[in-house]
Motif scaffolding. Sequence first.
Motif, PDB file in Angstrom:
ATOM      1  N   PRO A  86      40.329  39.866  47.890  1.00 27.03           N
ATOM      2  CA  PRO A  86      40.373  39.361  46.513  1.00 27.03           C
ATOM      3  C   PRO A  86      40.088  37.870  46.382  1.00 27.03           C
ATOM      4  N   GLU A  87      39.994  37.151  47.507  1.00 22.56           N
ATOM      5  CA  GLU A  87      39.627  35.722  47.449  1.00 22.56           C
ATOM      6  C   GLU A  87      38.122  35.526  47.273  1.00 22.56           C
ATOM      7  N   GLU A  88      37.350  36.580  47.512  1.00 25.91           N
ATOM      8  CA  GLU A  88      35.891  36.438  47.529  1.00 25.91           C
ATOM      9  C   GLU A  88      35.292  37.021  46.256  1.00 25.91           C
ATOM     10  N   ASN A  89      34.362  36.279  45.669  1.00 24.39           N
ATOM     11  CA  ASN A  89      33.743  36.697  44.404  1.00 24.39           C
ATOM     12  C   ASN A  89      32.234  36.543  44.530  1.00 24.39           C
ATOM     13  N   PRO A  90      31.481  37.640  44.370  1.00 25.57           N
ATOM     14  CA  PRO A  90      30.036  37.535  44.570  1.00 25.57           C
ATOM     15  C   PRO A  90      29.338  36.787  43.435  1.00 25.57           C
ATOM     16  N   PHE A  91      28.173  36.217  43.749  1.00 27.14           N
ATOM     17  CA  PHE A  91      27.369  35.547  42.724  1.00 27.14           C
ATOM     18  C   PHE A  91      26.501  36.544  41.958  1.00 27.14           C
ATOM     19  N   PHE A  92      25.981  37.555  42.650  1.00 23.63           N
ATOM     20  CA  PHE A  92      24.997  38.421  41.995  1.00 23.63           C
ATOM     21  C   PHE A  92      25.349  39.899  41.986  1.00 23.63           C
ATOM     22  N   LEU A  93      26.273  40.327  42.821  1.00 26.42           N
ATOM     23  CA  LEU A  93      26.486  41.774  42.934  1.00 26.42           C
ATOM     24  C   LEU A  93      27.249  42.326  41.743  1.00 26.42           C
ATOM     25  N   ILE A 158      32.840  26.513  47.581  1.00 23.10           N
ATOM     26  CA  ILE A 158      33.255  25.991  46.268  1.00 23.10           C
ATOM     27  C   ILE A 158      33.759  27.135  45.383  1.00 23.10           C
ATOM     28  N   SER A 159      33.038  28.244  45.415  1.00 21.06           N
ATOM     29  CA  SER A 159      33.442  29.405  44.597  1.00 21.06           C
ATOM     30  C   SER A 159      34.812  29.930  45.035  1.00 21.06           C
ATOM     31  N   ARG A 160      35.025  29.996  46.343  1.00 18.69           N
ATOM     32  CA  ARG A 160      36.318  30.491  46.847  1.00 18.69           C
ATOM     33  C   ARG A 160      37.442  29.585  46.339  1.00 18.69           C
ATOM     34  N   ARG A 161      37.217  28.290  46.396  1.00 14.44           N
ATOM     35  CA  ARG A 161      38.239  27.309  45.965  1.00 14.44           C
ATOM     36  C   ARG A 161      38.525  27.459  44.473  1.00 14.44           C
ATOM     37  N   ILE A 162      37.472  27.545  43.692  1.00 16.36           N
ATOM     38  CA  ILE A 162      37.647  27.608  42.241  1.00 16.36           C
ATOM     39  C   ILE A 162      38.326  28.927  41.845  1.00 16.36           C
ATOM     40  N   HIS A 163      37.909  30.033  42.453  1.00 14.31           N
ATOM     41  CA  HIS A 163      38.523  31.323  42.103  1.00 14.31           C
ATOM     42  C   HIS A 163      39.915  31.489  42.696  1.00 14.31           C
ATOM     43  N   TYR A 164      40.285  30.588  43.605  1.00 13.08           N
ATOM     44  CA  TYR A 164      41.669  30.594  44.105  1.00 13.08           C
ATOM     45  C   TYR A 164      42.630  30.296  42.954  1.00 13.08           C
ATOM     46  N   GLY A 165      42.063  29.773  41.874  1.00 16.94           N
ATOM     47  CA  GLY A 165      42.841  29.563  40.660  1.00 16.94           C
ATOM     48  C   GLY A 165      43.560  30.828  40.202  1.00 16.94           C
ATOM     49  N   LYS A 166      43.012  32.004  40.541  1.00 18.44           N
ATOM     50  CA  LYS A 166      43.686  33.249  40.158  1.00 18.44           C
ATOM     51  C   LYS A 166      45.044  33.354  40.854  1.00 18.44           C
ATOM     52  N   THR A 251      38.661  25.143  38.406  1.00 16.10           N
ATOM     53  CA  THR A 251      39.813  25.913  38.907  1.00 16.10           C
ATOM     54  C   THR A 251      40.772  26.182  37.741  1.00 16.10           C
ATOM     55  N   LYS A 252      40.917  25.188  36.883  1.00 12.18           N
ATOM     56  CA  LYS A 252      41.816  25.346  35.727  1.00 12.18           C
ATOM     57  C   LYS A 252      41.235  26.336  34.713  1.00 12.18           C
ATOM     58  N   VAL A 253      39.916  26.354  34.578  1.00 20.00           N
ATOM     59  CA  VAL A 253      39.287  27.355  33.696  1.00 20.00           C
ATOM     60  C   VAL A 253      39.620  28.761  34.218  1.00 20.00           C
ATOM     61  N   VAL A 254      39.502  28.949  35.537  1.00 23.10           N
ATOM     62  CA  VAL A 254      39.829  30.259  36.124  1.00 23.10           C
ATOM     63  C   VAL A 254      41.306  30.585  35.879  1.00 23.10           C
ATOM     64  N   GLU A 255      42.174  29.592  36.054  1.00 23.24           N
ATOM     65  CA  GLU A 255      43.612  29.840  35.826  1.00 23.24           C
ATOM     66  C   GLU A 255      43.846  30.325  34.398  1.00 23.24           C
ATOM     67  N   VAL A 256      43.220  29.659  33.428  1.00 21.55           N
ATOM     68  CA  VAL A 256      43.417  30.038  32.020  1.00 21.55           C
ATOM     69  C   VAL A 256      42.849  31.437  31.760  1.00 21.55           C
ATOM     70  N   GLU A 257      41.635  31.685  32.256  1.00 31.02           N
ATOM     71  CA  GLU A 257      41.007  33.007  32.049  1.00 31.02           C
ATOM     72  C   GLU A 257      41.886  34.114  32.632  1.00 31.02           C
ATOM     73  N   TYR A 258      42.454  33.847  33.798  1.00 26.26           N
ATOM     74  CA  TYR A 258      43.321  34.822  34.456  1.00 26.26           C
ATOM     75  C   TYR A 258      44.580  35.066  33.621  1.00 26.26           C
ATOM     76  N   LEU A 259      45.184  33.975  33.186  1.00 27.02           N
ATOM     77  CA  LEU A 259      46.445  34.103  32.429  1.00 27.02           C
ATOM     78  C   LEU A 259      46.219  34.856  31.111  1.00 27.02           C
ATOM     79  N   LEU A 260      45.061  34.621  30.476  1.00 28.37           N
ATOM     80  CA  LEU A 260      44.795  35.300  29.201  1.00 28.37           C
ATOM     81  C   LEU A 260      44.780  36.828  29.364  1.00 28.37           C
ATOM     82  N   ARG A 261      44.500  37.282  30.614  1.00 32.05           N
ATOM     83  CA  ARG A 261      44.471  38.734  30.867  1.00 32.05           C
ATOM     84  C   ARG A 261      45.756  39.210  31.541  1.00 32.05           C
ATOM     85  N   ARG A 262      46.695  38.305  31.794  1.00 37.26           N
ATOM     86  CA  ARG A 262      47.845  38.633  32.641  1.00 37.26           C
ATOM     87  C   ARG A 262      48.811  39.656  32.026  1.00 37.26           C
ATOM     88  N   LEU A 263      48.779  39.777  30.702  1.00 39.87           N
ATOM     89  CA  LEU A 263      49.704  40.744  30.081  1.00 39.87           C
ATOM     90  C   LEU A 263      48.980  42.020  29.638  1.00 39.87           C
TER      91      LEU A 263
END
Length: 264
Positions: A86-93, A158-166, A251-263
């Motif tokens: 779950p730490e890995e997020n593809p660019f195109f797949l 960079i993508s792994r770091r930013i998506h670690y925001g989840k 990273t903060k954008v990812v955190e917010v996007e994640y939280l908006l779906r958290r419930l």
Amino acid sequence: MARVVELDSGSGVSDVRLSLDSIRESLIRQEDTIVFSLIERAKFPLNSSAFEESRCLDSGISSSLTEFLVREIEILQAKVGKYDNPEENPFFLENIPHSVFPTHKYPPVLHPKALSVNINKRIWDVYFKEMLPLFVKPGDDGNYPSTAASDLACLQAISRRIHYGKFVAEVKFRDAPQDYEPAIRAKDTEALMKLLTFEKVEEMVKKRVQKKAETFGQEVKCGVSGDDEKNYKVDPLIVSRIYGEWLIPLTKVVEVEYLLRRLD
Ligand SMILES: O=C(O)C(=O)C[C@]1(C(=O)O)C=C[C@@H](O)C=C1
């Protein structure tokens, strides 16, 4: 990944314990990978022909050499299970091929309805249009395959770091659901941004990456005395700026996007 303690209550449901400290430790370790990948990329000039669109001789479709490489590598990496993590997020797949080998069962840490957050399109654009021209020299030496491989290493780190925001968002939510729930229900992104921001931590991150760029990227000289001038492979202030302008905010954008779906 941050150390995860998985407790089985006997009900078959995993209670995965995470701490903000362990998550931050992982972010600190990822800084090393990012700083080294930038230093490696800086060996080559911009080489923009590699990432500008051209016609692929084989299929006739329009793609840059770099995009072609990333697409092909992602398919191969999916087949060995990279995106089961779950730490890995593809660019195109869009449709991730199954792994051809048995894969590790990662403990279910993230909320199922929020784990698909993926801002890689934005990361791709920001990386090529804004970050890259800051830390590489202009020019073209024709070495596109190696340049593209270096860009892939930077993009994935960079993508792994930013998506670690989840993971950061998940642990912050678990630590204080009473603070986050009202803002999530109200879809109040500004309030969420405020709740998850720690300015002092951000300042420390920027200072530390600057120091890492000074330490890892210093030209090493032997036998030269009285010459104190230091040269760096990548300007340490630029590395700090890359974190301050893009890596931390995204990273903060990812955190917010994640939280908006958290419930959900
Ligand atoms: O450490 C955190 O709490 C994070 O959310 C990570 C991070 C970062 O990107 O480094 C982002 C937001 C905070 O303001 C501090 C740091």
